[in-house]
Scaffold this motif. Structure first.
Motif, short mmCIF file in Angstrom:
data_model
loop_
_atom_site.label_atom_id
_atom_site.label_comp_id
_atom_site.label_asym_id
_atom_site.label_seq_id
_atom_site.Cartn_x
_atom_site.Cartn_y
_atom_site.Cartn_z
N TYR A 5 -33.46 21.98 11.65
CA TYR A 5 -32.76 23.03 12.39
C TYR A 5 -31.35 23.21 11.85
O TYR A 5 -30.90 24.33 11.57
CB TYR A 5 -32.73 22.67 13.88
CG TYR A 5 -32.04 23.71 14.73
CD1 TYR A 5 -32.74 24.80 15.23
CD2 TYR A 5 -30.68 23.60 15.02
CE1 TYR A 5 -32.09 25.76 16.01
CE2 TYR A 5 -30.04 24.55 15.80
CZ TYR A 5 -30.75 25.62 16.29
OH TYR A 5 -30.11 26.57 17.04
N ILE A 6 -30.63 22.12 11.69
CA ILE A 6 -29.25 22.16 11.20
C ILE A 6 -29.20 22.79 9.82
O ILE A 6 -28.39 23.70 9.56
CB ILE A 6 -28.64 20.74 11.19
CG1 ILE A 6 -28.44 20.25 12.62
CG2 ILE A 6 -27.35 20.69 10.39
CD1 ILE A 6 -28.14 18.76 12.73
N PRO A 17 -20.00 25.18 8.40
CA PRO A 17 -19.31 24.66 9.58
C PRO A 17 -17.98 24.00 9.18
O PRO A 17 -17.85 23.52 8.05
CB PRO A 17 -20.28 23.62 10.14
CG PRO A 17 -21.18 23.27 9.03
CD PRO A 17 -21.23 24.45 8.11
N PRO A 18 -17.04 23.96 10.10
CA PRO A 18 -15.73 23.36 9.80
C PRO A 18 -15.72 21.84 9.98
O PRO A 18 -14.66 21.25 10.20
CB PRO A 18 -14.81 24.05 10.83
CG PRO A 18 -15.70 24.31 11.99
CD PRO A 18 -17.05 24.63 11.40
N PHE A 19 -16.88 21.22 9.91
CA PHE A 19 -16.99 19.77 10.07
C PHE A 19 -18.14 19.29 9.22
O PHE A 19 -19.00 20.06 8.79
CB PHE A 19 -17.24 19.40 11.54
CG PHE A 19 -18.23 20.30 12.24
CD1 PHE A 19 -19.60 20.23 11.98
CD2 PHE A 19 -17.79 21.27 13.13
CE1 PHE A 19 -20.50 21.07 12.60
CE2 PHE A 19 -18.69 22.12 13.77
CZ PHE A 19 -20.05 22.02 13.49
N CYS A 162 -21.29 20.57 26.10
CA CYS A 162 -21.28 21.07 24.73
C CYS A 162 -19.99 20.66 24.03
O CYS A 162 -18.92 20.63 24.64
CB CYS A 162 -21.44 22.59 24.72
SG CYS A 162 -23.11 23.11 25.14
N ASN A 163 -20.12 20.33 22.76
CA ASN A 163 -18.97 19.91 21.96
C ASN A 163 -18.83 20.83 20.75
O ASN A 163 -19.48 21.87 20.68
CB ASN A 163 -19.12 18.43 21.56
CG ASN A 163 -20.39 18.17 20.77
OD1 ASN A 163 -20.78 18.93 19.89
ND2 ASN A 163 -21.04 17.05 21.07
N LYS A 164 -18.01 20.44 19.78
CA LYS A 164 -17.74 21.29 18.62
C LYS A 164 -19.01 21.65 17.86
O LYS A 164 -19.11 22.74 17.32
CB LYS A 164 -16.73 20.63 17.69
CG LYS A 164 -17.23 19.36 17.01
CD LYS A 164 -16.16 18.72 16.16
CE LYS A 164 -16.68 17.43 15.52
NZ LYS A 164 -15.60 16.72 14.84
N TYR A 165 -19.97 20.75 17.81
CA TYR A 165 -21.22 21.05 17.10
C TYR A 165 -22.01 22.11 17.85
O TYR A 165 -22.47 23.09 17.27
CB TYR A 165 -22.06 19.78 16.94
CG TYR A 165 -21.42 18.70 16.13
CD1 TYR A 165 -21.43 18.74 14.74
CD2 TYR A 165 -20.79 17.62 16.74
CE1 TYR A 165 -20.85 17.74 13.99
CE2 TYR A 165 -20.20 16.62 15.99
CZ TYR A 165 -20.23 16.68 14.61
OH TYR A 165 -19.65 15.70 13.87
N CYS A 166 -22.20 21.92 19.15
CA CYS A 166 -22.95 22.87 19.97
C CYS A 166 -22.31 24.25 19.95
O CYS A 166 -23.01 25.26 19.98
CB CYS A 166 -23.01 22.41 21.43
SG CYS A 166 -23.69 20.77 21.71
N PRO A 169 -20.74 28.76 16.07
CA PRO A 169 -21.61 29.94 16.15
C PRO A 169 -22.83 29.90 15.23
O PRO A 169 -23.87 30.46 15.55
CB PRO A 169 -20.68 31.10 15.76
CG PRO A 169 -19.30 30.59 15.98
CD PRO A 169 -19.35 29.11 15.79
N GLY A 170 -22.72 29.21 14.11
CA GLY A 170 -23.84 29.14 13.17
C GLY A 170 -25.07 28.46 13.73
O GLY A 170 -26.19 28.72 13.29
N PHE A 171 -24.90 27.59 14.72
CA PHE A 171 -26.06 26.91 15.31
C PHE A 171 -26.73 27.76 16.39
O PHE A 171 -27.82 27.42 16.84
CB PHE A 171 -25.68 25.54 15.86
CG PHE A 171 -25.36 24.54 14.78
CD1 PHE A 171 -26.17 24.40 13.67
CD2 PHE A 171 -24.24 23.74 14.88
CE1 PHE A 171 -25.88 23.49 12.68
CE2 PHE A 171 -23.94 22.81 13.90
CZ PHE A 171 -24.76 22.69 12.78
#
Length: 185
Positions: A5-6, A17-19, A162-166, A169-171
């Motif tokens: 998925y990622i 993503p910025p991470f 929800c955190n930075k990953y959730c 927007p790309g996810f």
């Protein structure tokens, strides 16, 4: 499932993503069965013929997690709460935050039926997870022993933070959550 998925989302996104995406997996595991041997008749005069018997005991074996000076065996996510078990800024918080995000993916991609709790191990290798299933799975019968906290699945959208990953927007994940905020963005 999570990494597929990622990977798909990152490829489709207009920018990365910025991470960084942590590389975390579960230990290899195997079921080892011990069989009894039973003697039937004689193979040669005076020597019993050995034939396979039934399983006498079973063992679940796992790959050994080797600790070094830079790693500690850590509980990242508790077994009854879909939030990091570690406070921000402490050892293991970043992997814990990522693992909470993976729960969000699991929950969404199984139609709200399943996700994993009790993430523990080192920052790259996990052991002994707990699989939570909705009461609809297996018609309410126990699927994973007494450890299945079925109410946890029903409350996921309310309890997950929800955190930075959730939120990237790309996810393309809907944000939910309530629970207690630990200051993650």
């Amino acid at each position: 499932m999570m990494y597929n998925y990622i990977h798909h989302c990152i490829i489709e996104a207009p920018e990365p993503p910025p991470f960084d995406i942590p590389k975390i997996c579960f230990v290899n595991a195997a079921l080892v069965l011990a069989y009894a041997e039973k003697a039937e008749g004689l193979d040669q005069p005076g020597t019993p013929k050995l034939v396979p018997g039934s399983v006498t005991i079973g063992y679940l074996t796992e790959e050994s997690i080797r600790l070094d000076d830079n790693s500690n065996f850590t509980k990242f996510v508790h077994n009854s709460d879909p939030s990091p078990f570690i406070l921000p800024g402490k050892y293991g918080y970043q992997p814990a935050e990522f693992l909470v995000f993976t729960q969000h993916i699991q929950y969404i991609n199984t139609g709200g039926q399943v996700y994993i709790l009790d993430y523990q191990g080192i920052t790259t290798l996990l052991s002994d997870p707990k699989i939570l299933t909705h009461l609809d799975v297996n018609k309410g019968q126990k699927l994973f022993s007494e450890g299945n906290y079925a109410k946890g699945v029903a409350a996921f959208e309310k309890e997950h933070i929800c955190n930075k990953y959730c939120k990237w927007p790309g996810f393309q994940l809907d944000t939910f959550g309530g629970g207690k905020s630990l200051g993650t963005a």
